[in-house]
Motif scaffolding. Structure first.
Motif, mmCIF file in Angstrom:
data_model
loop_
_atom_site.group_PDB
_atom_site.id
_atom_site.type_symbol
_atom_site.label_atom_id
_atom_site.label_comp_id
_atom_site.label_asym_id
_atom_site.label_seq_id
_atom_site.Cartn_x
_atom_site.Cartn_y
_atom_site.Cartn_z
ATOM 1 N N ASP A 385 63.487 28.767 -29.801
ATOM 2 C CA ASP A 385 62.643 29.725 -30.535
ATOM 3 C C ASP A 385 62.565 31.104 -29.877
ATOM 4 N N SER A 386 63.529 31.445 -29.041
ATOM 5 C CA SER A 386 63.500 32.749 -28.369
ATOM 6 C C SER A 386 64.125 33.824 -29.253
ATOM 7 N N ARG A 387 63.788 35.079 -28.949
ATOM 8 C CA ARG A 387 64.302 36.220 -29.693
ATOM 9 C C ARG A 387 64.866 37.244 -28.719
ATOM 10 N N ILE A 388 66.110 37.633 -28.924
ATOM 11 C CA ILE A 388 66.769 38.625 -28.071
ATOM 12 C C ILE A 388 66.998 39.877 -28.909
ATOM 13 N N GLY A 389 66.488 41.020 -28.440
ATOM 14 C CA GLY A 389 66.595 42.259 -29.191
ATOM 15 C C GLY A 389 67.997 42.841 -29.194
ATOM 16 N N ALA A 390 68.173 43.906 -29.997
ATOM 17 C CA ALA A 390 69.480 44.556 -30.119
ATOM 18 C C ALA A 390 69.849 45.276 -28.823
#
Length: 452
Positions: A385-390
């Protein structure tokens, strides 16, 4: 055909603290490596053996922990009984076997395998079984040759080079005796329980001599070995194998170099090389287990886009190398942009979204992760459920660290970069050689830290 059984020692919740933060999201034996839970690879290898009738998981986890896993593997291997046996307390690597000896011997198996859960291996069990059939031994262990500098971290095996009989076995010796180590893979016949009973008697006698064991005069301040339920707590490596070697009842099958592989899984960062070893093994032995993209995604580049002068591979319309470099495992529900470059040695879990121009190499991407455009993931584990930005970068040190501790003199030991569950990384942020605990939001760059 002889009847066989398999036992997998899965340990308990107090084991695997060096595996954090990955063991915070899932029990260590069920952490996914190369697209499957860690112990699935053990079950798969055991189930392939002719004559295998039952596989038992033995440990101290609550039964509910393995319910879903057992249902899945029972459905896949429906001709074999697969069960979990829970110890009444943590009994050590040998105590669980001895406590459940009646269950193991039910059905009168001729031999049974015992596998430690925290290993990654090619599992040449059929070769080991053929080797054992030529010996009149109570036990055969699988050995593996390693660099002599590493021997003191494992059980050291001294062999007769002609007969492969184990002359001497020492767990984590202070000096190097041999370059062959024990791998935590054993093949026993039923006589092993007599040896375990002998080991328990020896421990009891030593406890009596030391004044610890006193069943007739126990008290709360000085509990006896008997009343503290420790009689069955024995260690296979320390207490049993040395007895077998002394009695000339122990032989060693040594894994074949450049064909077999083996490594121990103690820390979270060790899953990266384990993932690589399994995927490289599948590339040769089971290529259908790897993921393949449609031909159109990796087709010859249009004349206007050219070819990469470095790699000799087609360029995507945006000028970057794109596609899959095997070996790679990608779950069917994952969504990978055609311009992303994935591999080698990458596992991507269910419901992941990998955006335009993303580069992923030597990494494990767990369930439901989103990686936005033009980010780079190298030698890293990205948690559930992790989110890595641009335009962000998550990077660990290549290779495997031999340190068991995450830090040394206040600094993070160079190893894989690990993001725990539900970690959010902002756009244009670099996280290098860090361990990030779950539910963190990272808005600036960090290097060589453990982020609590």
């Amino acid at each position: 055909m002889s009847v066989l059984k398999g036992v997998i020692l899965v340990g308990g919740p107090s084991v695997g603290t060096q595996f954090r933060p990955l063991s915070m999201g899932v029990p260590k034996p069920l952490f996914p490596i190369a697209g499957s839970p860690m112990i699935y690879h053990h079950v798969n290898a055991l189930a392939k053996l002719p004559g295998m009738k039952e596989i038992l998981l033995v440990g101290f986890f609550e039964k509910e922990v393995f319910d879903r896993f057992l249902a899945d593997v029972q459905l896949e291997f429906n001709t074999i009984s697969i069960r979990y046996l829970r110890e009444y307390q943590s009994l050590g690597t040998g105590g669980g076997l001895y406590h459940f000896r009646d269950e193991i011997l039910r059905g009168n198996p001729e031999k049974f395998f015992v596998l430690n859960a925290d290993i990654a291996c090619s599992f040449p069990l059929d070769n080991m079984l053929a080797f054992d059939s030529q010996k009149k031994a109570t036990a055969t262990i699988m050995g593996f040759k390693v660099d002599r500098k590493l021997v003191t971290k494992f059980g050291c095996v001294v062999l007769n080079p002609e007969t492969a009989e184990v002359l001497h076995f020492v767990e984590k010796p202070e000096t190097v005796l041999s370059d062959t180590i024990s791998t935590g893979i054993y093949l026993f016949n039923k006589d092993i329980f007599n040896v375990m009973a002998e080991a328990i008697s020896g421990l009891r006698a030593k406890a009596l001599e030391d004044g610890v064991y006193d069943s007739g005069n126990a008290s709360d301040s000085r509990p006896s070995l008997l009343t503290s339920n420790q009689e069955e707590r024995i260690r296979l490596e320390h207490d049993v194998l040395s007895l077998l070697a002394a009695g000339k009842k122990l032989y060693c099958y040594v894994g074949v170099p450049n064909k077999d592989f083996w490594m121990q899984l103690k820390t979270g960062s060790s899953t990266i090389p384990a993932n690589r070893l399994y995927l490289q093994h599948f590339k040769v032995t089971a290529p259908r287990r790897l993921s393949h993209v449609p031909t159109s995604t990796l087709s010859v580049a249009p004349p206007s886009t050219g070819v990469s002068p470095l790699l000799g591979t087609p360029l995507s319309p945006n000028g970057f190398n794109s596609g899959i470099i095997q070996p790679v495992w990608i779950h069917p529900t994952a969504n990978v942009h055609p311009s992303a470059r994935i591999g080698p040695n990458v596992s991507v879990g269910p419901r992941c979204v990998i955006g335009r121009g993303v580069r992923v190499k030597d990494s494990i991407i767990l369930d439901n992760v989103e990686i936005k455009n033009d980010s780079c993931i190298l030698n890293a584990i990205v948690g559930w459920d992790s989110r890595i930005g641009a335009w962000s970068r998550i990077e660990g040190a290549p290779g495997e660290s031999l340190q068991l501790n995450a830090t040394y003199k206040g600094m993070k030991v160079p190893s894989a970069c690990i993001l725990g569950k539900n970690v959010s990384v902002a756009d244009e942020v670099a996280i290098r050689n860090c361990i990030v605990l779950p539910h963190k939001e990272l808005k600036t760059s960090f290097h060589n830290e453990v982020l609590m």
